[in-house]
Design a protein around this motif. Structure first.
Motif, mmCIF file in Angstrom:
data_model
loop_
_atom_site.group_PDB
_atom_site.id
_atom_site.type_symbol
_atom_site.label_atom_id
_atom_site.label_comp_id
_atom_site.label_asym_id
_atom_site.label_seq_id
_atom_site.Cartn_x
_atom_site.Cartn_y
_atom_site.Cartn_z
ATOM 1 N N CYS A 8 0.854 -1.196 0.000
ATOM 2 C CA CYS A 8 0.000 0.000 0.000
ATOM 3 C C CYS A 8 0.893 1.250 0.000
ATOM 4 O O CYS A 8 1.550 1.538 1.010
ATOM 5 C CB CYS A 8 -0.915 -0.009 1.225
ATOM 6 S SG CYS A 8 -1.827 1.537 1.402
ATOM 7 N N CYS A 61 -3.354 -2.478 10.112
ATOM 8 C CA CYS A 61 -2.660 -1.219 9.812
ATOM 9 C C CYS A 61 -2.886 -0.212 10.947
ATOM 10 O O CYS A 61 -4.021 0.038 11.348
ATOM 11 C CB CYS A 61 -3.171 -0.660 8.488
ATOM 12 S SG CYS A 61 -2.411 0.915 8.060
ATOM 13 N N LYS A 95 -5.325 2.971 10.051
ATOM 14 C CA LYS A 95 -6.676 2.788 9.498
ATOM 15 C C LYS A 95 -7.603 3.946 9.893
ATOM 16 O O LYS A 95 -8.423 4.390 9.096
ATOM 17 C CB LYS A 95 -7.246 1.449 9.986
ATOM 18 C CG LYS A 95 -8.445 0.985 9.213
ATOM 19 C CD LYS A 95 -8.842 -0.421 9.637
ATOM 20 C CE LYS A 95 -10.091 -0.866 8.890
ATOM 21 N NZ LYS A 95 -10.546 -2.189 9.327
ATOM 22 N N TYR A 134 2.779 7.046 5.238
ATOM 23 C CA TYR A 134 2.570 7.279 6.677
ATOM 24 C C TYR A 134 3.777 6.801 7.491
ATOM 25 O O TYR A 134 4.220 7.450 8.420
ATOM 26 C CB TYR A 134 1.322 6.532 7.153
ATOM 27 C CG TYR A 134 0.007 7.115 6.701
ATOM 28 C CD1 TYR A 134 -0.156 8.490 6.520
ATOM 29 C CD2 TYR A 134 -1.094 6.289 6.454
ATOM 30 C CE1 TYR A 134 -1.377 9.018 6.109
ATOM 31 C CE2 TYR A 134 -2.313 6.811 6.053
ATOM 32 C CZ TYR A 134 -2.454 8.178 5.879
ATOM 33 O OH TYR A 134 -3.663 8.694 5.474
ATOM 34 N N LEU A 189 0.148 4.287 0.364
ATOM 35 C CA LEU A 189 -0.185 5.249 1.430
ATOM 36 C C LEU A 189 0.397 4.799 2.776
ATOM 37 O O LEU A 189 0.852 5.625 3.582
ATOM 38 C CB LEU A 189 -1.707 5.421 1.530
ATOM 39 C CG LEU A 189 -2.173 6.491 2.506
ATOM 40 C CD1 LEU A 189 -1.613 7.863 2.159
ATOM 41 C CD2 LEU A 189 -3.706 6.554 2.559
ATOM 42 N N LEU A 190 0.388 3.505 3.002
ATOM 43 C CA LEU A 190 1.025 2.977 4.218
ATOM 44 C C LEU A 190 2.507 3.365 4.241
ATOM 45 O O LEU A 190 3.046 3.781 5.272
ATOM 46 C CB LEU A 190 0.875 1.449 4.260
ATOM 47 C CG LEU A 190 1.740 0.703 5.275
ATOM 48 C CD1 LEU A 190 1.352 1.064 6.698
ATOM 49 C CD2 LEU A 190 1.638 -0.801 5.084
ATOM 50 N N CYS A 195 -5.300 -4.163 5.972
ATOM 51 C CA CYS A 195 -5.837 -2.949 6.613
ATOM 52 C C CYS A 195 -6.230 -3.224 8.072
ATOM 53 O O CYS A 195 -6.140 -2.336 8.912
ATOM 54 C CB CYS A 195 -7.050 -2.432 5.848
ATOM 55 S SG CYS A 195 -6.647 -1.881 4.174
ATOM 56 N N CYS A 225 -6.951 6.795 7.545
ATOM 57 C CA CYS A 225 -6.828 6.456 6.118
ATOM 58 C C CYS A 225 -8.090 6.870 5.344
ATOM 59 O O CYS A 225 -9.190 6.471 5.722
ATOM 60 C CB CYS A 225 -6.591 4.947 5.978
ATOM 61 S SG CYS A 225 -6.633 4.409 4.271
ATOM 62 N N ALA A 241 -9.253 5.760 2.680
ATOM 63 C CA ALA A 241 -9.967 4.603 2.114
ATOM 64 C C ALA A 241 -10.968 4.016 3.103
ATOM 65 O O ALA A 241 -11.833 3.228 2.720
ATOM 66 C CB ALA A 241 -8.956 3.540 1.694
ATOM 67 N N HIS A 242 -10.842 4.378 4.363
ATOM 68 C CA HIS A 242 -11.750 3.822 5.390
ATOM 69 C C HIS A 242 -12.561 4.915 6.075
ATOM 70 O O HIS A 242 -13.209 4.655 7.081
ATOM 71 C CB HIS A 242 -10.932 3.051 6.435
ATOM 72 C CG HIS A 242 -10.318 1.807 5.870
ATOM 73 N ND1 HIS A 242 -10.964 0.603 5.831
ATOM 74 C CD2 HIS A 242 -9.113 1.608 5.276
ATOM 75 C CE1 HIS A 242 -10.194 -0.305 5.243
ATOM 76 N NE2 HIS A 242 -9.056 0.279 4.902
ATOM 77 N N PRO A 296 -4.063 4.698 -1.597
ATOM 78 C CA PRO A 296 -4.332 3.642 -0.614
ATOM 79 C C PRO A 296 -4.729 2.353 -1.337
ATOM 80 O O PRO A 296 -5.439 2.407 -2.342
ATOM 81 C CB PRO A 296 -5.507 4.208 0.197
ATOM 82 C CG PRO A 296 -6.127 5.251 -0.659
ATOM 83 C CD PRO A 296 -5.109 5.711 -1.653
ATOM 84 N N ARG A 297 -4.238 1.242 -0.854
ATOM 85 C CA ARG A 297 -4.594 -0.039 -1.478
ATOM 86 C C ARG A 297 -5.231 -0.921 -0.402
ATOM 87 O O ARG A 297 -4.538 -1.496 0.437
ATOM 88 C CB ARG A 297 -3.344 -0.698 -2.066
ATOM 89 C CG ARG A 297 -3.675 -1.924 -2.912
ATOM 90 C CD ARG A 297 -2.453 -2.404 -3.684
ATOM 91 N NE ARG A 297 -2.014 -1.435 -4.667
ATOM 92 C CZ ARG A 297 -0.731 -1.177 -4.946
ATOM 93 N NH1 ARG A 297 0.233 -1.814 -4.297
ATOM 94 N NH2 ARG A 297 -0.408 -0.278 -5.857
ATOM 95 N N LYS A 298 -6.567 -0.985 -0.444
ATOM 96 C CA LYS A 298 -7.279 -1.744 0.591
ATOM 97 C C LYS A 298 -7.028 -3.256 0.424
ATOM 98 O O LYS A 298 -7.020 -3.754 -0.698
ATOM 99 C CB LYS A 298 -8.777 -1.465 0.510
ATOM 100 C CG LYS A 298 -9.173 -0.128 1.110
ATOM 101 C CD LYS A 298 -10.624 0.190 0.843
ATOM 102 C CE LYS A 298 -11.526 -0.383 1.886
ATOM 103 N NZ LYS A 298 -12.918 0.123 1.724
HETATM 104 S S1 SF4 Z 1 -5.661 1.143 6.189
HETATM 105 FE FE1 SF4 Z 1 -5.193 -0.091 4.361
HETATM 106 S S2 SF4 Z 1 -5.411 1.301 2.624
HETATM 107 FE FE2 SF4 Z 1 -5.211 2.554 4.488
HETATM 108 S S3 SF4 Z 1 -3.037 3.025 4.696
HETATM 109 FE FE3 SF4 Z 1 -3.422 1.192 5.901
HETATM 110 S S4 SF4 Z 1 -2.984 -0.530 4.509
HETATM 111 FE FE4 SF4 Z 1 -3.248 1.329 3.246
#
Ligand code: SF4
Length: 250
Positions: free
Chosen positions: A17, A240, A243, A23, A19-20, A237, A246, A248-249, A231-233
């Motif tokens: 991911c 993670c 989360k 961060y 985005l991970l 996740c 993020c 995406a969530h 972000p790649r769900k």
């Molecule tokens: S929650 Fe999932 S999509 Fe969001 S940063 Fe973490 S690994 Fe990536």
């Protein structure tokens, strides 16, 4: 632009991911400790220190005797772990069980490790630095090299072995570049389900590993330059640390 620092875990973060990766690596946001990772650290420390003993004393008993003092050292470094564990006995019992499994898979009384926690590093290009820490590297009297990594989790499901071997292929590539010797054997020792994944690396595989590292480095560079972090769900996740922030969530 400054030199890009890569390691197998950083590459995996970006591949899993982007985005991970941002961060964790770019923003360096704090993360709460993970008990699974801390258990892994504890078992790794004991397996590292086990080899301080003469060969005949590298036994289950020695390993289990090392456990409480190594756990105390870990608690001194991270006191917050004490409040995360509901039962210290259960915690140590689980670590003991993983250590016992190790002795089902290897007999440490019959060989001498050449290196433990070996740091390998190399400039893959002027602007790409690659490095990693190898749990253990053994050089046989015949000169053959094997690279060993301990895992406290379970072995990969069928079809995921290649992904699991990537880390050791990176180490093999680093060793090859430094010593001009291709390791004979890569060995992932899974204590979580008592299994071993072995592979004999070929020159072709190591060249392919280097090519994929260069491609990932290129993608990371582009993400940095454009400040674009997708972000790649996935199932990851749920583990993670980010989360809650993020997009995406949320
Ligand atoms: S929650 Fe999932 S999509 Fe969001 S940063 Fe973490 S690994 Fe990536």
């Amino acid at each position: 632009m400054s030199q890009l620092r890569l390691s197998p875990s950083r590459v995996n973060d970006f591949a899993n991911c982007p985005l991970l990766y941002k961060y964790r690596i770019i923003d360096q946001l704090p993360e709460s400790p993970s008990l699974d990772a801390e258990r892994g650290t504890l078992v790794h420390t004991v397996l590292h220190d086990l080899f301080e003993s003469p060969a005949a004393l590298r036994t289950v008993q020695t390993a289990t005797e090392l456990l409480p003092s190594r756990w105390q050292q870990q608690l001194e470094t991270k006191p917050e772990l004490a409040s995360m564990i509901t039962s210290e006995k259960e915690w140590l019992d689980r670590a003991t069980s993983l250590l016992k499994t190790y002795f089902d898979l290897e007999n440490p009384t019959i060989f001498e490790p050449t290196h433990r926690e070996l740091h390998l590093e190399q400039d893959l290009a002027d602007d790409i630095y690659l490095h990693g820490y190898v749990d253990r590297l053994d050089v046989a009297p015949t000169g053959e090299v094997r690279i060993i990594d301990y895992k406290t989790g379970k072995s990969p499901k069928p079809g995921w072995e290649e992904k699991a071997l990537f880390q050791l292929r990176v180490y093999a590539l680093l060793y090859w570049k430094e010593k001009n010797v291709i390791p004979k054997l890569l060995q992932l020792i899974y204590l979580g389900d008592s299994s071993v994944l072995k592979s004999t690396p070929t020159e072709q595989e190591l060249v392919a590993t280097e090519n994929s590292l260069m491609k990932i480095a290129d993608s990371i560079r582009k993400a940095i330059e454009t400040d674009t972090w997708i972000p790649r769900k996935s199932k990851l996740c749920d583990w993670c640390s980010f989360k809650s922030i993020c997009p995406a969530h949320n």
